[in-house]
Scaffold this motif. Structure first.
Motif, PDB file in Angstrom:
ATOM      1  N   ALA A 178     -41.593  31.219  -3.549  1.00  0.00           N
ATOM      2  CA  ALA A 178     -41.385  31.879  -4.836  1.00  0.00           C
ATOM      3  C   ALA A 178     -42.663  31.845  -5.680  1.00  0.00           C
ATOM      4  O   ALA A 178     -43.012  32.835  -6.345  1.00  0.00           O
ATOM      5  N   ILE A 179     -43.383  30.724  -5.651  1.00  0.00           N
ATOM      6  CA  ILE A 179     -44.647  30.641  -6.392  1.00  0.00           C
ATOM      7  C   ILE A 179     -45.673  31.591  -5.783  1.00  0.00           C
ATOM      8  O   ILE A 179     -46.425  32.267  -6.507  1.00  0.00           O
ATOM      9  N   TYR A 180     -45.726  31.635  -4.459  1.00  0.00           N
ATOM     10  CA  TYR A 180     -46.647  32.571  -3.792  1.00  0.00           C
ATOM     11  C   TYR A 180     -46.286  34.010  -4.144  1.00  0.00           C
ATOM     12  O   TYR A 180     -47.177  34.854  -4.357  1.00  0.00           O
ATOM     13  N   LEU A 181     -44.985  34.303  -4.235  1.00  0.00           N
ATOM     14  CA  LEU A 181     -44.544  35.649  -4.613  1.00  0.00           C
ATOM     15  C   LEU A 181     -45.018  36.001  -6.016  1.00  0.00           C
ATOM     16  O   LEU A 181     -45.417  37.148  -6.271  1.00  0.00           O
ATOM     17  N   PRO A 222     -54.781  27.157   4.476  1.00  0.00           N
ATOM     18  CA  PRO A 222     -54.268  26.637   3.208  1.00  0.00           C
ATOM     19  C   PRO A 222     -53.768  27.739   2.280  1.00  0.00           C
ATOM     20  O   PRO A 222     -54.168  28.900   2.403  1.00  0.00           O
ATOM     21  N   TRP A 223     -52.902  27.355   1.358  1.00  0.00           N
ATOM     22  CA  TRP A 223     -52.376  28.265   0.338  1.00  0.00           C
ATOM     23  C   TRP A 223     -53.072  28.011  -0.996  1.00  0.00           C
ATOM     24  O   TRP A 223     -53.542  26.888  -1.252  1.00  0.00           O
ATOM     25  N   PRO A 224     -53.100  29.007  -1.873  1.00  0.00           N
ATOM     26  CA  PRO A 224     -53.648  28.771  -3.215  1.00  0.00           C
ATOM     27  C   PRO A 224     -52.636  28.139  -4.152  1.00  0.00           C
ATOM     28  O   PRO A 224     -52.951  27.865  -5.315  1.00  0.00           O
ATOM     29  N   VAL A 225     -51.413  27.921  -3.687  1.00  0.00           N
ATOM     30  CA  VAL A 225     -50.334  27.326  -4.472  1.00  0.00           C
ATOM     31  C   VAL A 225     -49.765  26.143  -3.687  1.00  0.00           C
ATOM     32  O   VAL A 225     -50.115  25.951  -2.517  1.00  0.00           O
ATOM     33  N   PRO A 226     -48.909  25.330  -4.295  1.00  0.00           N
ATOM     34  CA  PRO A 226     -48.287  24.232  -3.539  1.00  0.00           C
ATOM     35  C   PRO A 226     -47.600  24.730  -2.276  1.00  0.00           C
ATOM     36  O   PRO A 226     -46.903  25.734  -2.286  1.00  0.00           O
ATOM     37  N   GLU A 227     -47.788  24.012  -1.194  1.00  0.00           N
ATOM     38  CA  GLU A 227     -47.281  24.437   0.109  1.00  0.00           C
ATOM     39  C   GLU A 227     -45.846  23.950   0.321  1.00  0.00           C
ATOM     40  O   GLU A 227     -45.358  23.077  -0.409  1.00  0.00           O
ATOM     41  N   PRO A 228     -45.148  24.516   1.335  1.00  0.00           N
ATOM     42  CA  PRO A 228     -43.752  24.116   1.565  1.00  0.00           C
ATOM     43  C   PRO A 228     -43.562  22.625   1.799  1.00  0.00           C
ATOM     44  O   PRO A 228     -42.524  22.069   1.431  1.00  0.00           O
ATOM     45  N   SER A 229     -44.556  21.957   2.398  1.00  0.00           N
ATOM     46  CA  SER A 229     -44.424  20.525   2.625  1.00  0.00           C
ATOM     47  C   SER A 229     -44.409  19.723   1.329  1.00  0.00           C
ATOM     48  O   SER A 229     -43.988  18.566   1.307  1.00  0.00           O
ATOM     49  N   GLU A 230     -44.862  20.349   0.240  1.00  0.00           N
ATOM     50  CA  GLU A 230     -44.946  19.647  -1.037  1.00  0.00           C
ATOM     51  C   GLU A 230     -43.729  19.916  -1.930  1.00  0.00           C
ATOM     52  O   GLU A 230     -43.209  18.996  -2.561  1.00  0.00           O
TER      53      GLU A 230
END
Length: 443
Positions: free
Chosen positions: A262-265, A246-254
């Motif tokens: 960009a949010i992960y960056l 899982p990611w700590p931010v919204p994932e690409p599927s969302e």
């Protein structure tokens, strides 16, 4: 009149010494980062926004790793050639603490069996340590050593046999123990703490060695960590890998690939900014000056009453913590934990090239080197493939040569050649890096 004529100029040098010289405009830094920005924009224009953002996120993760190495090597002169091992520990924690709980394991008797096996292991360790202290109750040292060695071998065989049996039951009944289903950032923090704890243990054993022996020792320890993670199927699934993480931010599927990346960056940029701020403050503080004094002249620093071993251990552990955090952030972004994927070329040598290119001991230069080298590493493959395809088509059209079918693999191999050429040029023309370390001299 004559007396006043001779006495008037005397205050001028003192006044000039008391006024700090104006800081120069950072021309080199500005030119290099503007050039790097131009290369990034070119990648976005040719490869697309999703690809370019992914490249920036991965280069940011490598920048965290490079900052960990530059404080070890640049600040304290400690050559850590086992970066891969600490990156793998961070990746393991990112996986273990974030993936869902495995009900097939926890709803069986296996947790109790595993707990007993681990308890036996701790008890065996305590007994061996106690055997090494028998000389305090009058046992001769040779006899104490013999007892400790025999006891250690016997207990190891007993404990490892029991542990393998439990591990086999876990793999056959549940696959592996699963995760803890905790927030992703918690796994990142634990990854840094675990890497720092392992670094503390290594430091106690290895920091007394010369730099070349330290490099050999860290290489061996990194390989041991990788071998354990690869073969501990009950814990990591080994070569079967664990995905998705899982990611700590919204994932690409969302929200889509580009926006999610960009949010992960932005998250990685915040982490780098915090690390950069703290390292900058520490570097210019008395602690940083003491670390550099130990690096430049250990004998003089010891003569001034500095605790050399303690400070070297501090800097080594701090670097390992950053490597663990960087490894955790990178594993979460890739959404995959694959112990076999941790390679010395990708996770040790490449980080070393980043630090050398940017400038050991210069935090800003290290970030520049990380982004620049990773872009070269990633883009050299497509560029080499385009060049090879052009040459093959030209040869087929002019000379009638057969077009090779394995150009993709050859292009990937060209990346190693490009990085080797790059490091050779840097060592020849800029041995201190593109942005060398700046040491302020205090008068």
């Amino acid at each position: 009149m004559t007396q006043s004529h001779h006495t008037e100029p005397s205050p001028e040098p003192q006044q000039a010494d008391s006024v700090a010289s104006p800081r120069r405009f950072p021309l080199r830094e500005t030119v290099l980062f503007l050039g790097l920005l131009g290369v990034v924009l070119w990648v976005y224009a040719t490869m697309g926004a999703a690809y370019g953002t992914r490249m920036l996120v991965e280069s940011a993760c490598y920048a965290i790793l490079a900052l960990g190495l530059t404080i070890q090597w640049g600040y304290a002169g400690q050559f850590n050639a086992g970066v891969m091992g600490f990156v793998a520990l961070g990746g393991f924690c990112a996986m273990f603490f974030s993936i869902p709980v495995n009900d097939a394991f926890w709803n069986s008797e296996l947790p109790g069996e595993l707990g007993k096996a681990l308890l036996y292991m701790v008890g065996a360790f305590v007994l061996v340590v106690a055997a090494t202290r028998l000389n305090r109750i009058g046992v001769p040292r040779p006899l104490r050593t013999t007892i400790a060695v025999i006891l250690g071998v016997v207990l190891y065989l007993v404990v490892i046999s029991n542990f393998r049996e439990v591990a086999g039951q876990i793999e056959s009944q549940a696959g592996f123990i699963g995760g803890m289903n905790l927030p992703v950032w918690f796994g990142w923090i634990i990854g840094g703490a675990l890497a720092g704890g392992v670094g503390y243990f290594i430091g106690h054993v290895c920091l007394g060695l010369r730099s070349d022996y330290l490099a050999i020792a860290t290489i061996g320890i990194a390989e041991i960590i990788k071998a354990f993670l690869k073969n501990a199927d009950w814990l990591t699934r080994g070569t079967a890998t664990v995905s998705p993480l899982p990611w700590p931010v919204p994932e690409p599927s969302e929200v889509g690939f580009t926006l999610a990346r960009a949010i992960y960056l932005s998250v990685t940029a915040v982490i780098i900014a915090v690390i950069f701020f703290l390292l900058h403050r520490a570097y210019n503080a008395p602690w940083g000056r003491m670390i550099r004094a130990i690096r430049d002249n250990e004998v003089s620093a010891a003569a001034m009453g500095k605790d050399i071993n303690k400070r070297r251990l501090e800097i080594f552990v701090l670097g390992c913590i950053l490597m663990g955090i960087g490894g955790a952030v990178l594993a979460s972004f890739n959404s995959l934990f694959d112990p076999v994927g941790y390679l010395p070329l990708n996770h040790t040598f490449l980080v070393l090239v980043m630090v050398i290119l940017g400038g050991p001991g210069n935090n800003l230069g290290t970030i520049f080197g990380a982004v620049a080298v990773y872009i070269i590493w990633i883009m050299s493959g497509p560029l080499a493939l385009s060049l090879m395809e052009w040459a093959a088509n030209a040869g087929a059209g002019v000379f009638g040569w057969d077009v090779p079918t394995n150009l993709d693999s050859r292009a990937l191999q060209a990346r190693v050649f490009v990085i080797g050429l790059l490091i050779s040029l840097v060592l020849r023309f800029a041995p201190k890096g593109m942005l060398p370390e700046k040491v302020r001299h205090h008068g």
